[in-house]
Write a protein that holds these residues in place. Structure first.
Motif, mmCIF file in Angstrom:
data_model
loop_
_atom_site.group_PDB
_atom_site.id
_atom_site.type_symbol
_atom_site.label_atom_id
_atom_site.label_comp_id
_atom_site.label_asym_id
_atom_site.label_seq_id
_atom_site.Cartn_x
_atom_site.Cartn_y
_atom_site.Cartn_z
ATOM 1 N N LEU A 253 -8.507 -7.402 -17.410
ATOM 2 C CA LEU A 253 -8.829 -7.762 -16.188
ATOM 3 C C LEU A 253 -9.848 -9.166 -16.288
ATOM 4 C CD1 LEU A 253 -8.972 -7.578 -13.077
ATOM 5 C CD2 LEU A 253 -11.131 -5.980 -13.637
ATOM 6 N N ASP A 254 -10.699 -8.996 -17.110
ATOM 7 C CA ASP A 254 -11.709 -10.246 -16.952
ATOM 8 C C ASP A 254 -11.027 -11.582 -17.304
ATOM 9 O OD1 ASP A 254 -13.576 -8.391 -16.429
ATOM 10 O OD2 ASP A 254 -14.583 -8.505 -18.275
ATOM 11 N N ALA A 255 -9.949 -11.305 -18.112
ATOM 12 C CA ALA A 255 -8.980 -12.511 -18.410
ATOM 13 C C ALA A 255 -8.478 -13.092 -17.182
ATOM 14 C CB ALA A 255 -8.058 -12.188 -19.648
ATOM 15 N N ALA A 256 -7.842 -12.186 -16.679
ATOM 16 C CA ALA A 256 -7.180 -12.751 -15.276
ATOM 17 C C ALA A 256 -8.207 -13.406 -14.261
ATOM 18 C CB ALA A 256 -6.519 -11.506 -14.546
ATOM 19 N N ASN A 301 8.150 -12.884 -11.669
ATOM 20 C CA ASN A 301 9.594 -12.355 -11.658
ATOM 21 C C ASN A 301 9.118 -10.789 -11.827
ATOM 22 O OD1 ASN A 301 9.184 -11.762 -14.435
ATOM 23 N ND2 ASN A 301 10.963 -12.875 -15.077
ATOM 24 N N GLY A 302 10.209 -9.772 -11.772
ATOM 25 C CA GLY A 302 10.042 -8.392 -11.615
ATOM 26 C C GLY A 302 9.435 -8.053 -12.992
ATOM 27 N N GLY A 303 9.378 -8.892 -13.971
ATOM 28 C CA GLY A 303 8.465 -8.152 -15.347
ATOM 29 C C GLY A 303 7.151 -8.934 -15.199
ATOM 30 N N SER A 304 6.555 -9.275 -14.145
ATOM 31 C CA SER A 304 5.195 -9.979 -14.093
ATOM 32 C C SER A 304 4.276 -8.782 -13.349
ATOM 33 C CB SER A 304 5.020 -11.117 -13.269
ATOM 34 O OG SER A 304 5.931 -12.092 -13.417
ATOM 35 N N ALA A 305 3.335 -8.181 -14.038
ATOM 36 C CA ALA A 305 2.767 -7.046 -13.818
ATOM 37 C C ALA A 305 1.421 -6.965 -13.702
ATOM 38 C CB ALA A 305 3.439 -5.762 -14.540
ATOM 39 N N SER A 306 0.397 -6.250 -13.174
ATOM 40 C CA SER A 306 -0.835 -6.049 -13.330
ATOM 41 C C SER A 306 -1.762 -7.118 -13.086
ATOM 42 C CB SER A 306 -1.042 -5.428 -14.500
ATOM 43 O OG SER A 306 -2.382 -4.723 -14.592
ATOM 44 N N ALA A 307 -2.313 -7.755 -14.212
ATOM 45 C CA ALA A 307 -3.216 -8.750 -14.269
ATOM 46 C C ALA A 307 -2.607 -10.308 -13.676
ATOM 47 C CB ALA A 307 -3.732 -9.152 -15.806
ATOM 48 N N SER A 308 -1.036 -10.272 -14.157
ATOM 49 C CA SER A 308 -0.297 -11.311 -13.666
ATOM 50 C C SER A 308 -0.219 -11.167 -11.952
ATOM 51 C CB SER A 308 1.050 -11.114 -13.978
ATOM 52 O OG SER A 308 1.254 -11.308 -15.577
ATOM 53 N N GLU A 309 -0.041 -10.366 -11.620
ATOM 54 C CA GLU A 309 0.007 -9.885 -10.173
ATOM 55 C C GLU A 309 -1.407 -10.401 -9.542
ATOM 56 O OE1 GLU A 309 3.005 -6.794 -9.319
ATOM 57 O OE2 GLU A 309 1.979 -5.872 -10.742
#
Length: 454
Positions: A253-256, A301-309
């Motif tokens: 999370l800290d990286a995001a 895209n559909g593979g972008s999850a969690s920290a990406s979102e």
């Protein structure tokens, strides 16, 4: 998704006795006042009838199951059952799984390079990691793994399936995969390797458009991104940036938060809500912004999850970037790691993520501002006769002489850069659209950021 601060050991105790048949509701005449008080408190906190049922089933399995099972194994099964029944991301992490989790967040582990989740009893590929055996073999986001070494995955927990896919580098494993609506299963034989995930990859594209691919959010992702941005601005000019988060399964999370902080200088980045007050966190941007004025396009895209979102949602809410691609995965929950011993832990979902505009990511994901499905760029060639093709046409008095050396040098430099991009852009329509969008923005209002301008 592992908030860095939650990786510290969290000590807690479970006070529970299984000796209910000796009289759990009332204390005998020899009980001390402290024991009576403790028993009354326990009775008020725990569902005693359900616990009796549990001990009864536990004893029946011990005495009547067709094969003998030791008590430790039964308790492990019970804990796994409680956690896996809650949601797809809560789990009981025993020694191997706990070690794997720590290795994954550090960016180095052994295996196939697949980020997976559980769906309808099957293992769903969230995304293959770049430059790993899975990605090279053709495993795709959205694939369902049906068998591992000819054994069905139905009935396995997520941690058990991951444990089977992990192994010594050089060893092989076979997978059968169901893809989309295809009836036939696809077979793959993969050779395990030591997975070293390169968190940030960069490239300068034509038109002074920077391209940054973040494959996974690790501890140093934010610092790596800022270093790349500073280098570009110090070396020359930057008209725009493409931040590629496609097939990025998340991470720390800290990286995001650090990545978002590179583009905005104030305001909320993300916050969490849960039942426990300790799970309610709020992260805000700082003035340490290295790319506050550069136009940004984020690819998802559909593979972008969690920290990406989290990154895409924050930049979208702050109107700091245009989000291009397809709807993201929708993992908006927080998992806290609660160590039990040195070799085991509970990964428990404790909160939900919310974007600055109070949007929950969970089971919804981020909807792009511009929807672009993935495909290859296939230009249709047409031949038109122009005025310059006509015999005896008048010349243009404003065109510079062909022998202008500076113009030829500039054209040659741009042509070389575009030639370098052409192969990648033709294969990647989403990237092509993002690049085209930023080229248009830079033509209308070029940013031209450099170190001296701040």
């Amino acid at each position: 998704m592992l908030p860095k601060h939650l990786l510290r050991p969290i000590l807690f105790s479970l006070g529970c006795t299984l000796a209910f048949q000796a009289g759990a509701e009332t204390a005998d005449d020899t009980s001390t006042p402290e024991q009576v008080k403790a028993a009354t408190t326990l009775q008020g906190q725990l569902p005693l009838q359900e616990l009796r049922n549990f001990t009864e089933i536990f004893e029946r399995i011990r005495s009547a199951y067709v094969e003998e099972i030791d008590d430790k194994t039964l308790f492990d099964y019970a804990i796994k059952g409680m956690l896996t029944s809650l949601d797809p991301h809560s789990a009981y992490l025993q020694e191997d799984a706990f070690t794997d989790l720590q290795e994954t967040t550090s960016g180095k582990f052994g295996g196939l390079g697949i980020e997976v989740g559980m769906e309808n009893g099957l293992i769903r590929v969230i995304t293959p990691i770049d430059d790993t055996p899975a990605e090279k073999a053709g495993i795709r986001a959205g694939d369902f793994i049906v068998t591992l070494d000819d054994e069905p995955v139905m009935g396995l927990t997520l941690s058990e399936a991951v444990e089977r896919m992990r192994g010594e580098p050089g060893s092989k494993i076979s997978l059968e995969v169901r893809r989309g609506d295809e009836n036939e299963l696809l077979s793959f034989t993969l050779e395990r390797a030591e997975i070293k995930v390169a968190s940030v990859r960069t490239e300068m594209m034509s038109g002074d458009i920077g391209y940054v691919r973040i494959t996974q959010f690790q501890e140093h992702t934010g610092a790596e991104l800022k270093k790349a941005l500073q280098k570009w601005t110090e070396d020359g000019q930057l008209n725009g940036l493409i931040l590629d988060l496609r097939n990025n399964p998340g991470g720390v999370l800290d990286a995001a938060v650090d990545v978002v902080d590179a583009f905005i200088s104030s305001g909320v980045i993300v916050y969490t809500k849960g039942r426990n007050p300790q799970s309610e966190l709020r992260f805000e941007a700082t003035a340490d912004t290295v790319a506050g004025d550069i136009p940004v396009v984020v690819l998802i895209n559909g593979g972008s999850a969690s920290a990406s979102e989290i990154v895409a949602g924050a930049l979208q809410d702050h109107k700091r970037a245009v989000i291009v691609g397809t709807q993201s995965f929708g993992k908006g929950s927080v998992q806290s790691v609660l160590p039990l011993t040195e070799t085991s832990a509970v990964k428990l979902t404790t909160a939900r993520y919310f974007t600055p505009n109070d949007r929950s990511i969970q089971a919804q994901g981020i909807v792009p501002d511009i929807l672009v499905e993935q495909s290859e760029v296939t230009p249709y060639e047409e031949r038109y006769y122009k005025e310059s093709d006509l015999p005896g046409h008048l010349s243009n008095p404003t065109v510079k002489a062909k022998n202008d050396v500076s113009e030829k040098t500039s054209v040659t430099k741009e042509s070389a850069s575009e030639k370098k991009d052409s192969g990648l852009l033709k294969k990647d329509f989403q990237l092509y659209e993002a690049h085209t969008l930023l080229r248009g923005v830079s033509i209308l209002s070029p940013v031209r950021v450099n170190a001296s301008e701040g």
